[in-house]
Write an enzyme that holds these catalytic residues in place. Sequence first.
Site, mmCIF file in Angstrom:
data_model
loop_
_atom_site.group_PDB
_atom_site.id
_atom_site.type_symbol
_atom_site.label_atom_id
_atom_site.label_comp_id
_atom_site.label_asym_id
_atom_site.label_seq_id
_atom_site.Cartn_x
_atom_site.Cartn_y
_atom_site.Cartn_z
ATOM 1 N N ASP A 75 0.701 -0.749 -0.124
ATOM 2 C CA ASP A 75 0.153 -0.347 -0.113
ATOM 3 C C ASP A 75 1.290 1.276 -0.402
ATOM 4 O O ASP A 75 0.868 2.775 -0.608
ATOM 5 C CB ASP A 75 -1.067 0.061 0.949
ATOM 6 N N GLU A 131 -5.458 4.535 1.263
ATOM 7 C CA GLU A 131 -4.015 2.979 1.571
ATOM 8 C C GLU A 131 -3.678 3.322 2.870
ATOM 9 O O GLU A 131 -3.298 3.010 3.104
ATOM 10 C CB GLU A 131 -3.131 4.006 0.220
ATOM 11 N N HIS A 187 -6.059 1.020 5.300
ATOM 12 C CA HIS A 187 -5.086 -0.175 4.332
ATOM 13 C C HIS A 187 -3.415 -0.380 5.053
ATOM 14 O O HIS A 187 -3.702 -1.189 6.090
ATOM 15 C CB HIS A 187 -4.913 -0.809 3.269
ATOM 16 N N TYR A 240 -2.716 -3.411 8.012
ATOM 17 C CA TYR A 240 -2.046 -5.022 7.811
ATOM 18 C C TYR A 240 -0.787 -4.803 8.927
ATOM 19 O O TYR A 240 -0.078 -5.476 9.489
ATOM 20 C CB TYR A 240 -1.622 -4.572 6.814
ATOM 21 N N GLU A 294 -3.174 -3.345 -8.091
ATOM 22 C CA GLU A 294 -3.647 -3.354 -7.579
ATOM 23 C C GLU A 294 -5.417 -4.500 -8.356
ATOM 24 O O GLU A 294 -5.961 -5.213 -7.101
ATOM 25 C CB GLU A 294 -4.643 -2.302 -7.754
ATOM 26 N N GLU A 315 -9.653 -1.720 -2.620
ATOM 27 C CA GLU A 315 -8.828 -2.203 -4.304
ATOM 28 C C GLU A 315 -10.332 -2.239 -5.631
ATOM 29 O O GLU A 315 -9.272 -1.661 -6.615
ATOM 30 C CB GLU A 315 -7.781 -2.989 -4.398
ATOM 31 N N HIS A 353 -10.581 1.018 -6.738
ATOM 32 C CA HIS A 353 -9.243 2.189 -7.646
ATOM 33 C C HIS A 353 -8.840 1.136 -8.548
ATOM 34 O O HIS A 353 -8.833 1.394 -9.514
ATOM 35 C CB HIS A 353 -8.110 0.824 -6.749
#
Length: 351
Positions: A100, A131, A134, A138, A194, A228, A231
Amino acid sequence: MGDPERPEAARPEKGEQLCSETEENVVRSNEEPLLRKSSRRFVIFPIQYPDIWRMYKQAQASFWTAEEVDLSKDLPHWNKLKSDEKYFISHILAFFAASDGIVNENLVERFSQEVQVPEARCFYGFQILIENVHSEMYSLLIDTYIRDPKKREFLFNAIETMPYVKKKADWALRWIADRKSTFGERVVAFAAVEGIFFSGSFAAIFWLKKRGLMPGLTFSNELISRDEGLHCDFACLMFQYLVNKPSEDRVREIIADAVQIEQEFLTEALPVGLIGMNCVLMKQYIEFVADRLLGELGFSKIFQAENPFDFMENISLEGKTNFFEKRVSEYQRFAVMAETTDNVFTLDADF
């Protein structure tokens, strides 16, 4: 295959190269409405690209934060997983945590500077925001599951510590650094990042959901995969607006290159067999996703692949699933998706 670098012998002298590339890029920009400089880029209204604006509003309406994801039930599941399953999940999360940031680097360094259309700049600005969410998610997942500080540090530095993650990262980073490729080529390349580089890993985590495992991880995977997907849809929309599109052969070359790298990643370097998935079917799934992306870009399929995973039939990478629509309906209360003409001021509300 798909290397954006040109052969060494074809390169002119350095000074001549910089001059010719600058001139060529100016010509390209002037030919592309999306890239043409204008003082209009500082003002949003009146909307000139309603479909681009709609995608921005969809992204805005689907906003979420890492705090919304409940990880409290994941640790008991994690502790019961086999060592192979823990290895696979932790390494997938390590790849995602780094990826990301790479997507954002491209948005900040290239796309946001090149694109002059304010509607698209709004979308890219919001994409940068999500992003970051994200990446935080994670990192939080790794921080929650991995208690050993050394292992955690190893995972957080995946681009340096894992050759197969580095290979995918290098492919994406090369496109950011490349000054000779066209904007259209780079739009395709990052749609592949992506839409293809993430697809197999998303499917692997949805496989865990099918088994009733890791509810926090799988819920965050739903949110992120839908983001995603949107996107990727946006990249395809931007591609359709280009006057000088790369040739079909060039697009297919870029996509096929990404497919090869992703297949190698999930069937050899980090095989999905570790969590009980079929590697042959995973290869087919990646080809199916690539064919779908080619179709969205307006080109014919390469692989003619069917979706081999029934559990992925209801999982859309197009940002249009039940959760997204639920989010949209929730945000409708705040008129996020409303047309400006729908906003009527009244004094008869109940208090």
